[in-house]
Design an enzyme around this catalytic site. Structure first.
Site, PDB file in Angstrom:
ATOM      1  N   ARG A  64       6.225  -6.078 -30.668  1.00  0.00           N
ATOM      2  CA  ARG A  64       5.041  -5.309 -31.212  1.00  0.00           C
ATOM      3  C   ARG A  64       4.128  -5.057 -30.286  1.00  0.00           C
ATOM      4  O   ARG A  64       2.945  -5.149 -30.135  1.00  0.00           O
ATOM      5  CB  ARG A  64       4.538  -6.162 -32.362  1.00  0.00           C
ATOM      6  CG  ARG A  64       3.893  -5.141 -33.145  1.00  0.00           C
ATOM      7  CD  ARG A  64       3.278  -5.949 -34.365  1.00  0.00           C
ATOM      8  NE  ARG A  64       4.126  -6.488 -35.421  1.00  0.00           N
ATOM      9  CZ  ARG A  64       3.711  -7.344 -35.989  1.00  0.00           C
ATOM     10  NH1 ARG A  64       2.767  -8.217 -36.298  1.00  0.00           N
ATOM     11  NH2 ARG A  64       5.100  -8.139 -36.862  1.00  0.00           N
ATOM     12  N   ARG A  91      -5.243   5.206 -33.972  1.00  0.00           N
ATOM     13  CA  ARG A  91      -5.128   4.934 -35.526  1.00  0.00           C
ATOM     14  C   ARG A  91      -6.433   5.238 -36.188  1.00  0.00           C
ATOM     15  O   ARG A  91      -6.469   5.189 -37.405  1.00  0.00           O
ATOM     16  CB  ARG A  91      -4.749   3.342 -35.584  1.00  0.00           C
ATOM     17  CG  ARG A  91      -3.344   2.853 -35.645  1.00  0.00           C
ATOM     18  CD  ARG A  91      -2.410   3.652 -36.545  1.00  0.00           C
ATOM     19  NE  ARG A  91      -3.020   3.315 -38.028  1.00  0.00           N
ATOM     20  CZ  ARG A  91      -2.795   2.361 -38.529  1.00  0.00           C
ATOM     21  NH1 ARG A  91      -2.359   1.296 -38.124  1.00  0.00           N
ATOM     22  NH2 ARG A  91      -3.532   2.177 -39.886  1.00  0.00           N
ATOM     23  N   ARG A  98      -2.128  -3.273 -32.363  1.00  0.00           N
ATOM     24  CA  ARG A  98      -3.531  -3.240 -32.740  1.00  0.00           C
ATOM     25  C   ARG A  98      -4.447  -4.278 -31.661  1.00  0.00           C
ATOM     26  O   ARG A  98      -5.446  -3.957 -31.524  1.00  0.00           O
ATOM     27  CB  ARG A  98      -3.997  -3.832 -33.912  1.00  0.00           C
ATOM     28  CG  ARG A  98      -3.855  -2.402 -34.949  1.00  0.00           C
ATOM     29  CD  ARG A  98      -4.696  -2.945 -36.299  1.00  0.00           C
ATOM     30  NE  ARG A  98      -3.865  -3.910 -37.206  1.00  0.00           N
ATOM     31  CZ  ARG A  98      -4.507  -4.732 -37.723  1.00  0.00           C
ATOM     32  NH1 ARG A  98      -5.816  -5.000 -38.159  1.00  0.00           N
ATOM     33  NH2 ARG A  98      -3.699  -5.648 -38.601  1.00  0.00           N
TER      34      ARG A  98
END
Lengths: 347, 347
Positions: B24, B37, B28
């Site tokens: 990942r 996003r 974020r």
């Protein structure tokens, strides 16, 4: 005096009867439990000895069990320490305020076990009076680290971010909280023995939220100190549940307890050989997958036989599920498991 | 042609440079990701090749990485199979309708990988064009069992009750869903290789929601069939993540892939020796605790060195975290890890 099969198995002595009980055997899968809960909140139930004793005894009326574990929650000691404990509908436990700094830690106090948590002892005494001679009365507590996790997060968590933050950014506060919980847990367990507990269990459900290195350096020494102190002062066997999987078994050198409770994910035979490899002379408890209790009778019986077979080489074996019974499970399936265990004694 | 250190390490061949990437790594914790996003939903982002390629490339602009993993989600194949995939605010993924019976299973269809999931291939091609020669392009999928778990539960779960219900009460439907996912996953991964993937990873995050016996009998054969078929048809290394802990390593006999991705909870040296004991000649990937990336620079560097040391006896080692990077982690800490890994190459 009649011997108690569970105590014998815990100490690794031979037993004619295979001891069996179920984690969370008093709980929502029983209609009579749900009936009591209609009128009383969870925390109130824990704090009211008569009601706590009543729900503790419910499964013993239905099933041929070898032990009773006092109905309570691992977080009740957090209340006299200075946190409010609530159980929202559909949520797990919540603790307020969460302990996320040295400053928050400084406001906590060590409870007086007799005065502040005496209701657990009272309930335990009431249950004990009703037990048959062969049945074991189990007291319990959360292990310091697992209780600390909840106190820091303020609830269950998927990522344990606040726990890690405190551990990495304020290691002294993290250690201080563990130390306070070690002292609290020692007093709490001894109080339960004084009230009649024949055996104790320590739950370290979240142990594997830490790396193996942190477990070895921080988590295990805390719980093992509790175990050593309690064993020094009371002649009762002690069961420890180190959480999911067997990775942490390799960090258990010097374990001072008598039994390791094995998670359902693990092959029991492998757990036994790992513990042996680490040099531990211990009994095991477990480890049926509780979710099997939604299956058909033949599947339930087959899985029960598998566990019995896997336990073959154990010094002593206490039959149990590898995690607590859940609300949707079939109460009748508990009888199938017990019957299958009893059958095995005759063969 | 320049060799790619990650491919070499995956196949167990010597490399001068220690390959490093992060699970990942596009996510974020990066402000530039959050910026993208703001204007697009997660599912839309996965389905729009230009945007998916853009966020995939973001960490490569910041960090000296050896691999890029295409930005997507293990559940995208569920959409052309017949489920709606949504990501609510603060919730994980949701799939509707959940597949909880043979009747629900019968309504699913096997996707056409090129036609229905071609957007993943397009994004992959766009990223591949931007990579340096030494960098590896990774494609991925969920392992059949883990995707099945989500499809059955309709979301993540703490107890996987519906999964167990189907497995115990409608075992043919459970097996049928796994079979359909095996076929779907084979096509999906081969499509990704055709689009430019140099390496593949299969995530079996929920593997240990099953007992070791069920894992061996049902879960592992499904994923290993995918691996065998893909390896028969494409010359790319394959990485498999069998979930938390090492209990399931003992059920991996006959594993057809090249690398095992190791969870952060485990000592990497022990994982390596377990895999060796099972007779597997494989490389390992991992296994820094991602939560260490909230700690101070010296703690981050110390933990990085610990992982490097633990990896000592591996056939090949791809440095990574043992679980995906989380939103609250410090982007600068990623550089400390990479720098420490690069330093070790010079010593």
């Amino acid at each position: 005096m009649t011997t108690k099969p569970m105590i014998e198995a815990a100490f690794g002595r031979p037993t004619k009867r295979k001891p069996i009980w179920f984690l969370r055997q008093a709980g929502r899968y029983l209609p009579e439990y749900r009936e009591v809960r209609k009128n009383v909140e969870f925390t109130e139930l824990c704090k009211t000895p008569k009601l706590a004793a009543e729900v503790t005894l419910q499964p013993l009326r239905r099933y041929d069990l070898d032990a009773s574990i006092i109905f309570s929650d691992i977080l009740v000691p957090c209340m006299p320490m200075g946190q409010e404990l609530t159980f929202g509908k559909g949520h797990g436990p919540q603790l307020n305020p969460p302990i996320q700094s040295g400053a928050a830690l400084a406001k906590l106090k060590k409870p007086d076990a007799e005065k502040d948590l005496g209701y657990v002892g009272e309930a335990l005494q009431l249950v004990k009076d009703q037990l048959q001679d062969h049945q074991t009365m189990i007291g319990f507590a959360g292990a310091p680290f697992t209780v600390a996790s909840y106190m820091i997060e303020g609830a269950g968590s998927k990522t344990y971010t606040e726990l890690k933050r405190l551990r990495y950014q304020e290691p002294e506060a993290f250690k201080g909280l563990l130390d306070l919980l070690v002292e609290t847990t020692i007093d709490y367990l001894i109080m339960q023995v004084n009230a009649g507990a024949d055996c104790l269990m320590l739950f370290d459900t979240w142990a594997n939220q830490m790396t193996a290195v942190d477990y070895k350096d921080l988590v295990f020494p805390a719980v093992n100190k509790v175990i050593r102190e309690v064993k020094d002062r009371c002649d009762v066997p002690l069961i420890y549940y180190p959480g999911q999987g067997t990775d942490l078994y390799f960090e258990l050198q010097g374990y001072a307890g008598d039994v390791i409770a094995v998670d359902w994910r693990t092959r029991l035979s492998r757990a036994i050989s790992f513990l042996d490899n680490v040099g531990l002379d211990v009994s095991v408890q477990g480890n049926l997958d509780p979710q099997v209790l939604i299956a058909s009778e033949d599947v339930v019986r087959e899985h029960t036989r598998q566990v019995l077979q896997e336990a073959g080489k154990a010094r002593g074996h206490i039959f149990n599920v590898g995690h607590g019974l859940q609300p949707h499970l079939n109460p009748e399936a508990v009888n199938w498991v017990i019957d299958e265990v009893r059958k095995s004694e005759k063969s």
